[in-house]
Write an enzyme that holds these catalytic residues in place. Structure first.
Site, short mmCIF file in Angstrom:
data_model
loop_
_atom_site.label_atom_id
_atom_site.label_comp_id
_atom_site.label_asym_id
_atom_site.label_seq_id
_atom_site.Cartn_x
_atom_site.Cartn_y
_atom_site.Cartn_z
N GLU A 123 0.69 -1.18 0.11
CA GLU A 123 0.11 0.08 0.00
C GLU A 123 0.82 1.19 -0.06
O GLU A 123 0.83 2.20 1.03
CB GLU A 123 -0.83 -0.26 1.15
CG GLU A 123 -1.90 -1.29 1.21
CD GLU A 123 -3.19 -0.99 2.33
OE1 GLU A 123 -2.78 -0.16 3.12
OE2 GLU A 123 -4.00 -1.82 2.16
N GLU A 174 -5.59 -8.47 1.03
CA GLU A 174 -6.14 -8.25 2.44
C GLU A 174 -7.44 -8.09 2.23
O GLU A 174 -7.95 -7.23 1.24
CB GLU A 174 -5.60 -6.97 3.00
CG GLU A 174 -4.22 -6.99 3.48
CD GLU A 174 -3.45 -5.80 4.06
OE1 GLU A 174 -4.31 -5.01 4.46
OE2 GLU A 174 -2.44 -5.84 4.21
C1 BGC Z 1 -3.27 -2.26 6.16
C2 BGC Z 1 -3.06 -2.99 7.30
C3 BGC Z 1 -4.25 -2.50 8.02
C4 BGC Z 1 -5.45 -2.88 7.50
C5 BGC Z 1 -6.70 -2.19 8.12
C6 BGC Z 1 -4.51 -2.06 5.39
O1 BGC Z 1 -4.37 -0.91 5.01
O2 BGC Z 1 -2.24 -3.12 5.10
O3 BGC Z 1 -1.86 -3.05 7.77
O4 BGC Z 1 -4.25 -2.98 9.49
O5 BGC Z 1 -5.44 -2.03 6.03
O6 BGC Z 1 -6.63 -0.80 8.38
#
Ligand code: BGC
Length: 472
Positions: free
Chosen positions: A175, A361
């Protein structure tokens, strides 16, 4: 007694054999022991010691204690049937001063993790940078110093030479947009600066560092290299010209600022409108060539969408998000919008061309009730979130997207950066006093989903399916 979570509506056999079923974490959020065995401090270690920066004064000093619990955490992943684990390496464990001296003990920690995962049949999926810059490099200007690209390349070289024979898939940066937006523009994340001038420059050097690391990974024998971006699809709040233009700016700033240079070799022209006088204009063509290295995959972090209206006071993009009153909203204020995941995967394919994609993610913070003894934690909203987003994957695949894997965020409740430990994203509950891990209902739902899909993926097609395909 907690009811068994209902099954998903995704038909068995939707996902191809070899599809990666994983969960993700990052070093500073879960490891703890940030200075152990010769590691250097990172910008997050410092940020956490600056009063008022992290909610409730939380720090990553202990976090989930993953650093000391790798064998049992791998056993837990195995019990859930995960086939991949996405984690990040802490740069300052490997190179305590950011460059130069290699800390053997730090490298050995990640080697044990990788070997343990492989022995358990879980594919290690590392990210080289998930926001924890060595503090020593921040002292020399951090991501605003052009030399950072070379430093990142050296770090990639050290790591891939050591682990590249066992790790198939490398990610350079997690990111980049958040690194610059949170770290250099709004100052909510480390190193906490607030400058449009710095944000534009840091973005460029992050991209150069990515390019340099791709070269270094390949030279050191990496088989696959990619980048992970967060995309939040933008939908205009109305048909007005002002809202449409605000949506275009927000989309260019958040979703195209990094991918356009990496995959198309140019910055979106709308960035000039966003950054105004802070936009440096043309960069040398040699930089743009370095940034546009051939990649093997893109990882998408998807959480939510945003409905955008023009707002002159919202610096610097002049775009604000309109809260959706009828939607389910998570504890971090994010609307649950699975259709956005389909739209984003299809957009990636249509804009940048067919390429292997991973959802690296996806998850949600919800209030969780306390652990109820052996019954665990009932988290129906997270189960629902997962169910809907897994169904979205199936829709994207049906529309021809080359999707190769999915990683739930997060394996554990962990340090949610500036929000501290109060926001829980884990499918596994962590008691931050005892560090006891307890799978939530969402973990059981996900484990069951994975098991069914994996069985279906390796079963030969039925006669009926073959007849339908004209093969009988
Ligand atoms: C990040 C994580 C974060 C998650 C939730 C993403 O932007 O890679 O490290 O915990 O979102 O906010």
């Amino acid at each position: 007694m907690i009811a068994s979570p209902p099954h998903s509506s995704v038909p068995d056999g939707t996902f191809p054999p070899g599809f990666l079923w994983g969960a993700a974490t990052s070093a500073y959020q879960v490891e703890g022991s940030p200075l152990a065995d010769g590691a250097g401090p990172s910008i997050w270690h410092r940020f956490a010691r600056t009063p008022g920066r992290i909610a409730a004064g939380d720090t990553g000093d202990v976090a989930c204690g993953h650093y000391e619990r790798v064998p049992q955490d791998i056993a837990l992943m195995q019990s859930l049937g995960l086939t991949a684990y996405r984690f990040s390496l802490a740069w300052a464990r490997v190179l305590p001063e950011g460059r130069g001296r290699v800390n053997e003990a730090g490298l050995a920690f990640y080697e044990r993790l990788v070997d343990g995962l492989l022995a358990a049949g879980i594919e290690p999926t590392p990210t080289l940078y998930h926001w924890d810059l060595p503090a020593a490099l921040d002292d020399r200007g951090g991501w605003c110093n052009p030399d950072i690209a070379e430093a990142f390349g050296e770090y990639a070289d050290v790591v891939v030479r050591r682990l590249g024979d066992r790790v198939r898939r490398w990610t350079t940066i997690n990111e980049p947009w958040v690194v610059t937006d949170g770290g250099y523009l709004h100052g909510t994340l480390a190193p906490g600066h607030r400058s449009a001038f710095e944000a534009a420059i840091a973005a460029h050097h992050l991209l150069r560092a990515h390019g340099r690391a791709v070269q270094a990974c390949r030279a050191a024998g990496a088989r696959e290299v990619g980048l992970v971006v967060n995309i939040e699809p933008k939908y205009p709040a109305s048909a007005s010209a002002a809202d449409q233009a605000a949506t275009r700016r927000a989309h260019a700033y958040m979703n195209r600022q990094f991918l356009d240079p990496v995959l198309l070799g140019r910055y979106p022209t709308a960035l000039q409108e966003v950054f105004g006088p802070a936009w440096p204009g043309a960069w040398p063509q040699a930089d743009m060539d370095l940034i546009r290295q051939p990649l093997d995959f893109i990882g998408l972090n998807y959480y939510t969408r945003s409905v955008v209206r023009h707002d002159e006071s919202a610096w610097p993009v002049r775009a604000a998000a309109v809260r959706q009153t009828r939607a389910t909203v998570t504890e971090t204020g994010w609307e649950v919008f699975p259709q956005g995941l389909v739209d984003t995967l299809v957009w990636l394919r249509d804009r940048y061309g067919p390429m292997p994609l991973y959802v690296t993610e996806n998850g949600a913070a919800f209030y969780d009730p306390p652990v109820a003894g052996a019954a665990g934690v009932d988290d129906p909203l997270r189960v629902d979130y997962l169910r809907q987003h897994l169904a979205a994957l199936a829709q994207a695949i049906a529309r021809g997207v080359d999707l190769r894997g999915y990683f739930a965020w997060s394996l554990f409740d962990n340090l949610e950066w500036a929000l501290g430990f109060a926001k829980r994203f884990g499918i596994v509950h962590v008691d931050f006093d005892t560090l006891q891990r307890t799978p939530k209902a969402s973990a059981r739902f996900y484990a069951d989903f994975i098991a069914r899909q994996r069985v279906a993926a390796v079963q030969p097609p039925t006669r009926a399916a073959m007849a339908a395909a004209g093969a009988d």
